[in-house]
Write an enzyme that holds these catalytic residues in place. Structure first.
Site, PDB file in Angstrom:
ATOM      1  CG  HIS A 136     -48.574  -0.028   7.321  1.00  0.00           C
ATOM      2  ND1 HIS A 136     -48.618   0.783   6.213  1.00  0.00           N
ATOM      3  CD2 HIS A 136     -49.154   0.657   8.340  1.00  0.00           C
ATOM      4  CE1 HIS A 136     -49.220   1.921   6.543  1.00  0.00           C
ATOM      5  NE2 HIS A 136     -49.554   1.871   7.819  1.00  0.00           N
ATOM      6  N   GLY A 168      -7.336   1.172   3.338  1.00  0.00           N
ATOM      7  CA  GLY A 168      -8.784   1.336   3.126  1.00  0.00           C
ATOM      8  C   GLY A 168      -9.090   2.063   1.833  1.00  0.00           C
ATOM      9  N   GLY A 169      -8.070   2.672   1.213  1.00  0.00           N
ATOM     10  CA  GLY A 169      -8.238   3.278  -0.106  1.00  0.00           C
ATOM     11  C   GLY A 169      -9.259   4.401  -0.162  1.00  0.00           C
ATOM     12  CB  THR A 170     -11.242   5.616  -3.054  1.00  0.00           C
ATOM     13  OG1 THR A 170     -10.108   5.530  -3.907  1.00  0.00           O
ATOM     14  CG2 THR A 170     -12.072   6.829  -3.424  1.00  0.00           C
ATOM     15  CD  GLU A 184      -2.554   1.711   0.182  1.00  0.00           C
ATOM     16  OE1 GLU A 184      -3.344   0.905  -0.330  1.00  0.00           O
ATOM     17  OE2 GLU A 184      -2.360   2.862  -0.266  1.00  0.00           O
TER      18      GLU A 184
HETATM   19  C1  LIG Z   1     -16.535  11.026  -3.304  1.00  0.00           C
HETATM   20  C2  LIG Z   1     -16.781   9.552  -3.474  1.00  0.00           C
HETATM   21  C3  LIG Z   1     -17.830   8.951  -2.828  1.00  0.00           C
HETATM   22  C4  LIG Z   1     -18.069   7.581  -2.989  1.00  0.00           C
HETATM   23  N1  LIG Z   1     -19.134   7.021  -2.359  1.00  0.00           N
HETATM   24  C5  LIG Z   1     -19.383   5.713  -2.534  1.00  0.00           C
HETATM   25  C6  LIG Z   1     -20.479   5.096  -1.878  1.00  0.00           C
HETATM   26  O1  LIG Z   1     -21.220   5.728  -1.141  1.00  0.00           O
HETATM   27  N2  LIG Z   1     -20.689   3.783  -2.083  1.00  0.00           N
HETATM   28  C7  LIG Z   1     -19.874   3.035  -2.892  1.00  0.00           C
HETATM   29  O2  LIG Z   1     -20.109   1.841  -3.054  1.00  0.00           O
HETATM   30  N3  LIG Z   1     -18.817   3.588  -3.522  1.00  0.00           N
HETATM   31  C8  LIG Z   1     -18.553   4.903  -3.361  1.00  0.00           C
HETATM   32  N4  LIG Z   1     -17.478   5.462  -3.976  1.00  0.00           N
HETATM   33  C9  LIG Z   1     -16.612   4.607  -4.812  1.00  0.00           C
HETATM   34  C10 LIG Z   1     -15.657   3.764  -3.944  1.00  0.00           C
HETATM   35  O3  LIG Z   1     -14.910   4.608  -3.114  1.00  0.00           O
HETATM   36  C11 LIG Z   1     -14.741   2.954  -4.828  1.00  0.00           C
HETATM   37  O4  LIG Z   1     -15.519   2.250  -5.774  1.00  0.00           O
HETATM   38  C12 LIG Z   1     -13.935   1.949  -4.027  1.00  0.00           C
HETATM   39  O5  LIG Z   1     -13.126   2.596  -3.075  1.00  0.00           O
HETATM   40  C13 LIG Z   1     -13.066   1.129  -4.968  1.00  0.00           C
HETATM   41  O6  LIG Z   1     -12.262   0.285  -4.236  1.00  0.00           O
HETATM   42  P1  LIG Z   1     -10.908  -0.284  -4.848  1.00  0.00           P
HETATM   43  O7  LIG Z   1     -10.462  -1.343  -3.902  1.00  0.00           O
HETATM   44  O8  LIG Z   1     -11.080  -0.660  -6.252  1.00  0.00           O
HETATM   45  O9  LIG Z   1      -9.890   0.951  -4.871  1.00  0.00           O
HETATM   46  P2  LIG Z   1      -9.458   1.995  -3.775  1.00  0.00           P
HETATM   47  O10 LIG Z   1     -10.384   2.012  -2.647  1.00  0.00           O
HETATM   48  O11 LIG Z   1      -9.214   3.271  -4.488  1.00  0.00           O
HETATM   49  O12 LIG Z   1      -8.069   1.445  -3.227  1.00  0.00           O
HETATM   50  C14 LIG Z   1      -6.914   1.366  -4.018  1.00  0.00           C
HETATM   51  C15 LIG Z   1      -5.690   1.407  -3.122  1.00  0.00           C
HETATM   52  O13 LIG Z   1      -4.536   1.127  -3.913  1.00  0.00           O
HETATM   53  C16 LIG Z   1      -3.467   1.968  -3.494  1.00  0.00           C
HETATM   54  N5  LIG Z   1      -2.518   2.074  -4.615  1.00  0.00           N
HETATM   55  C17 LIG Z   1      -2.740   2.665  -5.815  1.00  0.00           C
HETATM   56  N6  LIG Z   1      -1.656   2.518  -6.605  1.00  0.00           N
HETATM   57  C18 LIG Z   1      -0.737   1.833  -5.893  1.00  0.00           C
HETATM   58  C19 LIG Z   1       0.580   1.392  -6.157  1.00  0.00           C
HETATM   59  N7  LIG Z   1       1.173   1.586  -7.340  1.00  0.00           N
HETATM   60  N8  LIG Z   1       1.254   0.747  -5.178  1.00  0.00           N
HETATM   61  C20 LIG Z   1       0.667   0.526  -3.969  1.00  0.00           C
HETATM   62  N9  LIG Z   1      -0.579   0.909  -3.665  1.00  0.00           N
HETATM   63  C21 LIG Z   1      -1.278   1.556  -4.617  1.00  0.00           C
HETATM   64  C22 LIG Z   1      -4.174   3.272  -3.156  1.00  0.00           C
HETATM   65  O14 LIG Z   1      -3.380   4.052  -2.293  1.00  0.00           O
HETATM   66  C23 LIG Z   1      -5.449   2.767  -2.486  1.00  0.00           C
HETATM   67  O15 LIG Z   1      -5.277   2.621  -1.109  1.00  0.00           O
HETATM   68  C24 LIG Z   1     -17.198   6.817  -3.822  1.00  0.00           C
HETATM   69  C25 LIG Z   1     -16.112   7.414  -4.459  1.00  0.00           C
HETATM   70  C26 LIG Z   1     -15.895   8.767  -4.298  1.00  0.00           C
HETATM   71  C27 LIG Z   1     -14.715   9.396  -4.999  1.00  0.00           C
END
Ligand SMILES: Cc1cc2nc3c(=O)[nH]c(=O)nc-3n(C[C@H](O)[C@H](O)[C@H](O)COP(=O)(O)OP(=O)(O)OC[C@H]3O[C@@H](n4cnc5c(N)ncnc54)[C@H](O)[C@@H]3O)c2cc1C
Length: 458
Positions: free
Chosen positions: A440, A38-40, A33
């Protein structure tokens, strides 16, 4: 060179549970990571935005207290520093729980840093080289920034940087009238900012049906959000008094002066800095990793999960990707992405819950289509809560008896839609739904009623 049974790139929504399953099956796993665990979703997406939406709802309801016979002695003020602190606290707890879980996972080596491919089974993190017969890409995405002239000089906000605000913007201009932009727009309006939404397309949230777009526009406009659609040519420039957004709309002024501009014009995958070509992994024109129905890339032993494969853009689709890959690798199943019923919500208030096809998509598919629809003004629960904006509709194929899709824009719509999602997943013929005895008063209780009121409409 360190050897593992599997390498996972990214601790987003698919990586950590996959690490858990793989290590549970006795494999050694390296999980890399580069930024926040926990990412996005946890850090800059679902969790902080839904926390802000909850604060905004509290402010909105407080302003409407008198409608419920509740008297507040003073006016309603919003303390943005406390709103932010609340979001930060929930986010940071979730982030540290994930990190602690991974670090305590037997067989899992957590590596901090930016991962890049060196070959089809080797990954580099700084000076360290890792090798594994299985590599899982879960790198997610980030906000797209348009290549408008001079954009680099503008202090614009994205879904990430807006979360650092602890003061109310005077006038927030949101560029992009879709899922991300509209949630922020309504929340900030409810916090007390002047808000303008600028959308290039002819209507908000253009992927939804026109009646849904129109109802959402009405909901937001009633709260005093200015909406400018058909803004084909948008430019932003720094001026002494703020940021000037110039637009070419069919109607309304051609310039809007903002104190803050949020760019919410789409997402792009984090695949441009992975050296994927060294592994020979194919990406499409937009940078999404090309995968098959089982999430395998063109290179044997490499899979892509979550937002970076372009097959979903939600936390639940990323998590489902993990379930598919784990079931196929470890449980001898043959699960497919195409088996999942699309479902999602837009968390404006009232929320939009969606399942399956839109009405437009159903018609375009050439199937016979019947529609059941009802305004929320005819839903008891909505009347009792005094939250009657929106409507619900369900679309079925009268020949196959399958539910094709549904939209519930209304109070509780994000929860009520699950009845439909479950029926669609079970592929249950819709007349069976009419035998249900729903509770209901709920919003869900009207779904069997809708199925009893189906009609053809042009
Ligand atoms: C404002 C907003 C609101 C949202 N609200 C919702 C919601 O209410 N409900 C919902 O279902 N979805 C929602 N989403 C979408 C949701 O956040 C994403 O679909 C979800 O986080 C995707 O998960 P993922 O595991 O694919 O990627 P991510 O959660 O983005 O995780 C990817 C991880 O990889 C890491 N990474 C990237 N490149 C590298 C690298 N080269 N080396 C090491 N680590 C790396 C990043 O740092 C990150 O931690 C929302 C998105 C946004 C922007």
């Amino acid at each position: 060179m360190k050897r593992f049974d599997a390498i996972i790139l990214g601790a987003g929504q698919a990586g950590p549970p996959l690490a858990n399953r793989l290590t549970g099956a006795g494999m050694t796993v390296a999980l890399i990571e580069r930024h926040l665990f926990g990412g996005t979703c946890v850090n800059t997406g679902c969790t902080p935005t839904k926390t802000l939406v909850a604060s905004a709802y509290a402010a909105h309801l407080a302003r409407r207290a008198a409608e419920y016979g509740v008297t507040l002695s003073g006016g309603v003020t919003v303390d943005m520093a406390r709103v932010k602190a609340r979001a930060d606290a929930i986010t940071s707890k979730s982030r540290s729980n994930i990190e602690a879980w991974l670090r305590g996972m037997p067989g899992c080596a957590v590596i901090r840093g930016h991962a890049r491919f060196d070959g089809a089974n080797t990954v580099r993190v700084g000076d360290e080289q890792l090798i594994a017969p299985r590599i899982f890409i879960n790198v997610g995405g980030r906000a797209s920034v348009p290549d408008w002239p001079g954009i680099v000089e503008i202090p614009f906000l994205t879904n990430t940087s807006i979360l650092a605000l602890d003061r109310l913007p005077e006038h927030l201009v949101v560029v992009g009238g879709s899922y991300v932009g509209l949630e922020f727009a309504q929340a900030y309006r409810r916090f007390g900012a002047q808000v303008t939404v600028i959308e290039k397309g002819p209507r908000l949230i253009g992927r939804e049906d026109e009646d849904v777009s129109e109802a959402i526009r009405d909901i937001l406009a009633r709260e005093g959000i200015t909406i400018r659609t058909g803004a084909e040519c948008i430019r932003i420039a720094l001026q002494p008094k703020g940021i000037m957004a110039s637009l070419d709309c069919v109607e309304g002024p051609r310039e809007v002066l903002a104190s803050h501009v949020l760019l919410a014009v789409g997402r792009r995958p984090n695949t441009d800095d992975l050296d994927l070509e060294r592994a020979g992994v194919t990406v499409d024109q937009r940078g999404y990793v090309v995968v098959d129905d089982h999430l395998a890339t063109n290179v044997p032993g490499i899979w892509a999960l979550g937002d970076c494969n372009g097959r979903g853009a939600f936390t639940h689709t990323a998590y489902n990707d993990y379930e598919i890959v784990a079931a196929n690798l470890l449980d001898g199943e043959r699960r497919k992405v195409s088996d999942r019923v699309p479902g999602y919500a837009l968390y404006i208030d009232p929320p939009l819950g969606r399942a399956g096809m839109t009405e437009t998509q159903a018609r375009q598919s050439g199937q016979p289509v019947l529609v059941g629809s009802r305004p929320m003004t005819r839903v008891s629960r909505a009347l009792e809560k005094n939250e009657t904006l929106g409507f619900m509709k369900i679309i079925v194929n009268p020949d196959s008896l399958q539910i094709l899709g549904a939209s519930i824009l209304g109070t509780g719509g994000d929860e009520a839609i699950h009845g439909v999602l479950d029926m669609m997943t079970a592929r249950t013929p819709y007349p069976v739904f009419k035998w249900a005895v729903p509770i209901h008063p709920t919003v869900s209780e009207l779904i069997p009623t809708l199925l009893g009121e189906l009609r053809r409409r042009e």
